[in-house]
Design an enzyme around this catalytic site. Structure first.
Site, PDB file in Angstrom:
ATOM      1  CE1 TYR A  58       6.796  17.933  -1.243  1.00  0.00           C
ATOM      2  CE2 TYR A  58       5.651  19.507   0.144  1.00  0.00           C
ATOM      3  CZ  TYR A  58       5.629  18.543  -0.836  1.00  0.00           C
ATOM      4  OH  TYR A  58       4.447  18.187  -1.404  1.00  0.00           O
ATOM      5  CD  GLU A  60       8.953  16.738  -5.101  1.00  0.00           C
ATOM      6  OE1 GLU A  60       9.798  17.261  -5.854  1.00  0.00           O
ATOM      7  OE2 GLU A  60       7.725  16.882  -5.236  1.00  0.00           O
ATOM      8  CG  ASP A 204      -1.074  -6.681  -0.849  1.00  0.00           C
ATOM      9  OD1 ASP A 204      -0.682  -6.399   0.296  1.00  0.00           O
ATOM     10  OD2 ASP A 204      -2.010  -6.073  -1.418  1.00  0.00           O
ATOM     11  CB  THR A 230      -0.708  -1.603   4.971  1.00  0.00           C
ATOM     12  OG1 THR A 230      -1.053  -2.818   5.636  1.00  0.00           O
ATOM     13  CG2 THR A 230      -1.584  -1.412   3.746  1.00  0.00           C
ATOM     14  CE  LYS A 233      -4.692  -2.994   5.895  1.00  0.00           C
ATOM     15  NZ  LYS A 233      -5.051  -3.532   4.563  1.00  0.00           N
ATOM     16  NE  ARG A 239      -4.861   4.614   7.741  1.00  0.00           N
ATOM     17  CZ  ARG A 239      -5.613   3.559   8.025  1.00  0.00           C
ATOM     18  NH1 ARG A 239      -5.936   3.276   9.255  1.00  0.00           N
ATOM     19  NH2 ARG A 239      -6.059   2.769   7.068  1.00  0.00           N
TER      20      ARG A 239
HETATM   21  C1  LIG Z   1      -5.330  -2.999   3.370  1.00  0.00           C
HETATM   22  C2  LIG Z   1      -4.856  -3.631   2.129  1.00  0.00           C
HETATM   23  C3  LIG Z   1      -4.435  -2.854   1.039  1.00  0.00           C
HETATM   24  C4  LIG Z   1      -4.632  -1.372   0.929  1.00  0.00           C
HETATM   25  O1  LIG Z   1      -4.179  -0.594   1.919  1.00  0.00           O
HETATM   26  P1  LIG Z   1      -4.692   0.914   2.087  1.00  0.00           P
HETATM   27  O2  LIG Z   1      -3.663   1.470   2.985  1.00  0.00           O
HETATM   28  O3  LIG Z   1      -6.059   0.804   2.680  1.00  0.00           O
HETATM   29  O4  LIG Z   1      -4.717   1.558   0.741  1.00  0.00           O
HETATM   30  C5  LIG Z   1      -3.900  -3.515  -0.053  1.00  0.00           C
HETATM   31  N1  LIG Z   1      -3.809  -4.850  -0.088  1.00  0.00           N
HETATM   32  C6  LIG Z   1      -4.239  -5.628   0.929  1.00  0.00           C
HETATM   33  C7  LIG Z   1      -4.107  -7.102   0.823  1.00  0.00           C
HETATM   34  C8  LIG Z   1      -4.783  -5.045   2.067  1.00  0.00           C
HETATM   35  O5  LIG Z   1      -5.201  -5.823   3.058  1.00  0.00           O
END
Ligand SMILES: *Cc1c(COP(=O)(O)O)cnc(C)c1O
Length: 421
Positions: A58, A60, A204, A230, A233, A239
């Site tokens: 933990y 924080e 994003d 993220t 991907k 993750r």
């Molecule tokens: C995948 C994705 C997210 C969200 O990611 P999670 O880990 O599934 O919550 C946010 N924005 C975009 C553009 C994404 O492709």
């Protein structure tokens, strides 16, 4: 660290039910062609960090300012990961604690906006993400959402429309990024529009982070106030998520992640993100990212040859959106038949979809995972051939079965990173 085979032995003994399902998933991932553009295969090193004793901690707070003792190694670890993220993306500040992409975006809004402020993002049916202001999401409930889309003919973001909408609506933040947009974002123009209307600009890059690192997609860093991504991907990590920003927003972002929205960081994930960032800084990853795009172009080219209609007419990133309206089969049926044949994709809405969201007209495919297995353009053409056969006759179970066995044999020639053969 425990040897992985040894660890799995413990799992087998303690919980055979869970063990078996993981084993089955492993075989499934090895024997199928995984075309879901948000998925990938992480390396053994990322898996090991992710499955490590760091899950026992933990922590924080942030390095040097924790609310728990016992952080001598965790502080070093998180600092290293922050430094790697800053160096790789060329930014002033990195928060590596968000649990995933959606909470990361929530943290960005929490940091920069007041409840009710206006968010302007790309609409979900045109390729945007739920968290960019789509009606069923917190981002439309706690904030006022206005949405831009793609041009109905070209399927490209219409930057003039974006500018007009921004001038008319004066949003507090403009969000760019997508989950189903097969083209490049013009981050420079979006940054200019945001500055003109005095809005923050959030890029994003969840889907395309790995392409950006590899130089296969324009870089938002010079133009965005904040970047969210993220890590699982195209970046090929565990993750998780990161928020990258200019120093002026660092305090607000950090406070939004903790203590406003999250508790303790997932240190095992932080470690695995660090490993992924290290891998992503190599020449081999650069080659990988470029190949992801070359593969997507090859796959799109062959699908076009075979008479498939593609949203925007093709791709210049890692993903392809197939419009099945003229094929006499809708997305869900095609995706299910493909899965039975060992080709995994998802059904997806297309811009101005005449069908409903739970049964839309398209399927979405992408090349990050197959490229991680070392497949190239020739293999993409083969995959397009199998897709054509299955989508052309989704109810011909004999053919589906034949394709499945061909796919299985084909997959055996491409070892999966992270999964022992
Ligand atoms: C995948 C994705 C997210 C969200 O990611 P999670 O880990 O599934 O919550 C946010 N924005 C975009 C553009 C994404 O492709």
């Amino acid at each position: 660290m425990l040897d992985v085979a040894e660890e799995k032995l413990a799992l087998k003994e303690t919980d055979p039910e869970v063990f078996q399902l993981i084993e089955k998933e492993e075989v499934y991932q090895r024997e199928s062609i995984r075309l879901i553009p948000s998925e990938n295969y992480v390396s053994r090193a990322v898996l090991e960090a992710s499955g490590s004793v760091l899950t026992n901690k933990y922590s924080e707070g942030y390095p040097g300012q924790r609310y728990y003792e016992g952080q001598r190694y965790i502080d070093q670890l998180e600092s290293i990961v922050q430094e790697r993220a800053k160096a790789l993306f060329g930014v002033e500040h990195a928060n590596v604690q968000p649990y995933s992409g959606s909470p990361a975006n929530l943290a960005v809004y929490y940091a920069l906006l007041e409840p009710g402020d206006k968010i302007m993002g790309m609409s979900l049916p045109d390729g945007g993400h739920l968290t960019h202001g789509w009606k069923v999401n917190f981002s439309a409930r706690f904030y006022t959402a206005v949405q831009y889309g793609v041009d109905p003919k070209t399927h490209l973001v219409d930057y003039d429309q974006v500018r007009d909408l921004a001038r008319a609506e004066r949003p507090k933040i403009i969000v760019a990024g997508a989950t189903a947009y097969p083209r490049r974002f013009d981050f420079k123009t979006l940054g200019e529009i945001a500055r003109e209307v005095d809005a923050y600009f959030l890029a994003d890059i969840s889907h395309i982070a790995g392409l950006i690192v590899a130089g296969a997609h324009p870089d938002p860093a010079p133009h965005a106030d904040v970047i969210s991504t993220t890590t699982h991907k195209t970046l090929r990590g565990p993750r998780g998520a990161m928020i990258l920003c200019r120093e002026e927003h660092a305090k607000a972002i950090d406070r939004a992640v903790f203590p406003a929205l999250q508790g303790g960081p997932h240190n095992h994930t932080t470690a695995a993100i660090g490993v992924a960032l290290q891998e992503a800084s190599t020449d081999a990853f650069r080659v990988y990212g470029q190949q992801v795009v070359s593969n997507a172009k090859a796959l799109a080219g062959e699908l076009l040859e075979r008479g498939f209609r593609l949203v925007s007419g093709g791709t210049d990133n890692h993903l392809i959106l197939i419009d099945l309206t003229d094929k006499g089969v809708f997305g869900k049926k095609a995706a299910k038949a493909l899965d039975r044949a060992g080709i995994v994709c998802n059904y997806n809405a297309i811009p101005n979809d005449p069908r409903k969201p739970f049964s839309p007209s398209g399927i979405r495919i992408g090349t990050p995972a197959v490229t991680s297995r070392g497949m190239g353009e020739a293999e993409m053409r083969q995959i397009a051939g199998w897709m054509d056969r299955v989508v052309g006759a989704p109810e011909d179970e004999e053919q589906v079965e034949r394709v499945r066995s061909e796919v299985q044999e084909f997959c055996a020639a491409f070892p999966v990173p992270g999964i022992p053969q």
